[in-house]
Design an enzyme around this catalytic site. Sequence first.
Site, PDB file in Angstrom:
ATOM      1  CD  GLU A  76     -62.832  16.338  62.255  1.00  0.00           C
ATOM      2  OE1 GLU A  76     -61.697  15.868  62.442  1.00  0.00           O
ATOM      3  OE2 GLU A  76     -63.868  15.792  62.633  1.00  0.00           O
ATOM      4  CE  LYS A  94     -53.797  14.132  56.755  1.00  0.00           C
ATOM      5  NZ  LYS A  94     -52.377  14.253  56.998  1.00  0.00           N
ATOM      6  CG  ASP A 138     -47.990  18.464  59.183  1.00  0.00           C
ATOM      7  OD1 ASP A 138     -47.944  17.227  59.286  1.00  0.00           O
ATOM      8  OD2 ASP A 138     -47.256  19.121  58.427  1.00  0.00           O
ATOM      9  CE1 TYR A 164     -57.955  12.273  64.367  1.00  0.00           C
ATOM     10  CE2 TYR A 164     -56.916  14.367  64.883  1.00  0.00           C
ATOM     11  CZ  TYR A 164     -56.829  13.072  64.436  1.00  0.00           C
ATOM     12  OH  TYR A 164     -55.615  12.565  64.056  1.00  0.00           O
ATOM     13  CE  LYS A 209     -51.470  14.285  52.388  1.00  0.00           C
ATOM     14  NZ  LYS A 209     -50.446  14.350  53.362  1.00  0.00           N
ATOM     15  CB  CYS A 243     -16.562   9.140  37.287  1.00  0.00           C
ATOM     16  SG  CYS A 243     -17.158   8.774  38.943  1.00  0.00           S
ATOM     17  CB  CYS A 249     -13.322   6.610  40.023  1.00  0.00           C
ATOM     18  SG  CYS A 249     -14.316   6.330  38.552  1.00  0.00           S
ATOM     19  CB  CYS A 291     -18.954   6.418  36.482  1.00  0.00           C
ATOM     20  SG  CYS A 291     -17.490   5.528  36.996  1.00  0.00           S
ATOM     21  CB  CYS A 343     -16.612   3.968  40.302  1.00  0.00           C
ATOM     22  SG  CYS A 343     -17.282   5.497  40.954  1.00  0.00           S
TER      23      CYS A 343
HETATM   24  P1  AMP Z   1     -51.429  10.350  56.703  1.00  0.00           P
HETATM   25  O1  AMP Z   1     -50.504  10.216  57.868  1.00  0.00           O
HETATM   26  O2  AMP Z   1     -50.991  11.323  55.689  1.00  0.00           O
HETATM   27  O3  AMP Z   1     -51.799   9.027  56.220  1.00  0.00           O
HETATM   28  O4  AMP Z   1     -52.762  11.009  57.272  1.00  0.00           O
HETATM   29  C1  AMP Z   1     -53.489  10.385  58.257  1.00  0.00           C
HETATM   30  C2  AMP Z   1     -53.243  11.055  59.555  1.00  0.00           C
HETATM   31  O5  AMP Z   1     -53.752  12.375  59.584  1.00  0.00           O
HETATM   32  C3  AMP Z   1     -53.976  10.392  60.685  1.00  0.00           C
HETATM   33  O6  AMP Z   1     -53.323   9.236  61.142  1.00  0.00           O
HETATM   34  C4  AMP Z   1     -53.973  11.478  61.722  1.00  0.00           C
HETATM   35  O7  AMP Z   1     -52.823  11.358  62.527  1.00  0.00           O
HETATM   36  C5  AMP Z   1     -53.829  12.767  60.923  1.00  0.00           C
HETATM   37  N1  AMP Z   1     -54.897  13.747  61.135  1.00  0.00           N
HETATM   38  C6  AMP Z   1     -54.680  15.055  61.390  1.00  0.00           C
HETATM   39  N2  AMP Z   1     -55.827  15.717  61.572  1.00  0.00           N
HETATM   40  C7  AMP Z   1     -56.829  14.817  61.453  1.00  0.00           C
HETATM   41  C8  AMP Z   1     -58.259  14.899  61.547  1.00  0.00           C
HETATM   42  N3  AMP Z   1     -58.885  16.049  61.800  1.00  0.00           N
HETATM   43  N4  AMP Z   1     -58.951  13.754  61.372  1.00  0.00           N
HETATM   44  C9  AMP Z   1     -58.323  12.579  61.099  1.00  0.00           C
HETATM   45  N5  AMP Z   1     -56.976  12.445  61.002  1.00  0.00           N
HETATM   46  C10 AMP Z   1     -56.227  13.553  61.171  1.00  0.00           C
END
Ligand code: AMP
Length: 702
Positions: free
Chosen positions: A131, A133, A135, A243, A333, A427, A430, A445, A450
Site C-alpha cells: 500500500e 504510505k 503522509d 486501511y 521509505k 566568538c 562575545c 569559545c 559568553c
Molecule cells: P511512522 O509514523 O513513520 O512511524 O509510520 C507509521 C505511520 O504510517 C502509521 O502510524 C500510519 O499513520 C502511517 N501510514 C500511512 N499509510 C499507511 C498504510 N497504508 N498502512 C499503515 N500505516 C500507514
Amino acid sequence: MEDLFSSVNIDADIDVNSLSEDDAKVKIDSLRKEIEHHTYLYYAQDKPEISDGAYDSLMRSLRKLEDAFPQFQDANSPTMRVGGYVGEAFAPVQHQVKMYSLDNAMDLNELDDWMKKVEDEFGEFVPLMCELKIDGSSIALTYENGQLVRAATRGDGTTGEDVTANMRTVRDVPLKLRAENLEGTIELRGEVYMPKQSFETLNEAAVAEGNQKFANPRNAAAGSIRQKDPTITKNRDLATFIYAIADVEPVSSEVQSQESLLNWLKSSGFHVNPDVKLCTNRDEVKQFCKDAIEKRDKLPYEIDGVVVKVNDFNKQNLMGFTSRAPKWAIAFKFPPEEKATLLKDITVQVGRTGVLTPVAELEPVSLAGTIVSRATLHNLDEVRRKDVRIGDTVIVHKAGDIIPEVVGPIMSARPDDAKIWEMPTTCPSCGSEVVKDPDGVAIRCVSAECPKQIHERFVHWVSRKALDIDGMGTEIISGLIESGLVHDVADIYKLTEGEIASLSRGRQNVEGEDIRVGHTIAGKLITAIEDSKKQSFARVLHGLGIRNVGENAAELLVQHYPVFEELEKASTDDLSKIEGIGPIMAENIHSFFKNVQNLDLIHRLQTAGLCFDDRERISEAQSGDQPLAGNTYVLTGTLVESGLSRDEAGAKLKALGAKVSSSVSSKTTAVIAGEAAGSKLTKAQELGIQILTEQDFLNLIK
Ligand code: AMP
C-alpha cells in the site's frame, strides 16, 4: 436519478410550514439517506452522480427542514458535520488496542532482508500486500452499532486526543456504516491527509492574510484536525484513506486478510486507496516500490513510502509486535529528495558548550514537503572537505526526510567570485578568542561569560528531555538574562511571579510600549518551575549539560551511582567501566565535578530542592516479583493448548522479568516451541539451546 432531481428542487419549493410532523420526518429521513449516498459516491467511489451545486442544494433543504422541526435533530445527520466548539483542550482517549508505528526499510536491500526474514519464519514466501504510505496524520474512528461515536489521534500510541467534532467535518468519513446490523463497537484506522492542491491554496491564503504558512501537507492535516473550532477544520478540505481495523473480531467471518479488509472497508463506505497490490513474490514488491517512487510527484496527495504487510491475519498474529511496531509490516521509505539551490552565506551558531557551528544560509527550496532555508555544515573540516563556497549552487538533501544537509557544490555552476569561507577567529557572540579542541575538530569559545552559551544552557535546562519547564521559551530566557535576574540555572528557582510578569518580551505594541509577560503567563511559569523540582536526578544530570552526556548516558550514570555524592567521588577509571561510557566521556564527567564553579551550582540547586538522589525511583522500577530476570526466551510456533498468542505469551514472560527476543542466538536461555515450529527451532538445536515445550512454558510461568 429521477427521484433525486425532484429532491434537489425541494430547496426552491419547499414550504416547511405546510408540512405535517410526519411528512417532515419522512422527507428528512429520505434526504439524509440521499446525501449520505452522494457523499459515498463522491468520496469513497470517486464517481459523483450529481453536481456540487445539486449536492449543496440537497444539504440546504435538509438544514431548512431540521431547523423547522428541531425534534428530529440527530448528531449523525450530514448537516452536523460541523459540531460545536471543542472544549479548552482535547480530552485524552485511551486506545483499547495500541496504535503502533512502523519499522522502516531505508532502501530496497533492507526491504529484501525483511522479506527474507518473513520467508524464514514461514518456510516459504507468503503473499504481501503493498500500500502507499500516506503522509498525513494517523486517525482512529470508533463506531458503535454502526454510528460514528469517536475519532482520536494516535498520540503516543496508548493515549490519543479526542478529535471527534473535527473529524465529523471531514466529508469522506462515514457518520454511519453502510453495513447493516453491525452491533457492538468497531474501530477503524487510517490516515487523514490534505491534498496537495488544498495545501497550496491554504498557504496562498495564509500569505495573503499575513499569516504563517504550513510547512507541509502533513503538518497542515495534523494542525487542521486539532483546531478548537471545527468550522476551521471543515474549511480545510481534508480527506482520509482507511486501511486498518483495531480488532477484527466483529467482522471476522468476512475479513481474514488485509485484502478482504480493504474490500470490506470499501463496501462499508470508507475511502480506501486504490493503489494497492497483493504480491506473490519479492520482485513484485520491489517493483511496486519503484513504481511508487515514479508516480509520487504525480499523485494528488503526498506519500512518503510504501507499507508492505503480511496479507493473512493468522500469519500476522503469529508474528506479533515489538513494543513499537508490528513485525508483520514494514515501511519502505523513499530515498531522500535532493534539490539544487544557492548558498547565499555561511553564518555561525554558538552552542551551549561554546562550539561554533557553520550554518548554510540557502535560497529557500521546497524539499520533501518542507521549505529549507538553512542547513548545518557541522564544522570547518566539513566545509573544507565538501569545498562549498559562498555563491555556489549546492545540492541539499534530507536525511530520513528530517534534517536538511548540504551534499556538495555543483562545480560546473561555480561563479568566478565564489568566496572561500573562513571560520571567525573570535566568538560572534562575545568577541572572545576561539580555540580548537586538542582532541577533535570542534572550534570553541571558551569564555565562561559568553552570553550565547549562557542562553543556550538555559534553553537546554528547560528543554523537554531535561527539566521540562513548559512555557520558558527563548524570549523569556533572553529577558531574564538581559534584566540580570538570572546568571545560571539555579537562579531560576529564586524568581518571583512579579519579576517574571514585569519582564519585557522584547517587542513593542502599536503605541510603542514594551509588551510585558504579564501575570497569567508568569503564574503558569512559576508552577512549571516548581514542578521541575520533582524531575529525576537523571534529568537534572542531563540538564547540567556535561559535554557528551546526553539523556541516555545520564540514565546509565544514575543506574550505577544513584546518589550525587557517590557519582562525584567516582574516578575516571570507575566511570569508564560502565558499559556505554567511553574514556573521553568519563574524563569530561570527572573534570566537570572537579570544577568549583560547577560544584557551587550543584550545591545551590540542591538547596533549591532539586533531586540528586534516584534511589527510590530505581528501586520502585526494579520492585515486583521478577524470578525470570536475566533470562531471554524466543517463542516459535503456535501455542495450541493455552491458546495464547505469541504476544500474550511474551507479555507473561516479560511480567516475570524475562526478555523476549525474536531471534535465536548464543544469548538465548531457551526456545519455547509450540506446534509447527519453524527455523528458530532448528537454529536452537544447532546451537544446543534448551528447548521448552508448551507445557514446560506453562509450568515456568506458574
Ligand atoms: P511512522 O509514523 O513513520 O512511524 O509510520 C507509521 C505511520 O504510517 C502509521 O502510524 C500510519 O499513520 C502511517 N501510514 C500511512 N499509510 C499507511 C498504510 N497504508 N498502512 C499503515 N500505516 C500507514
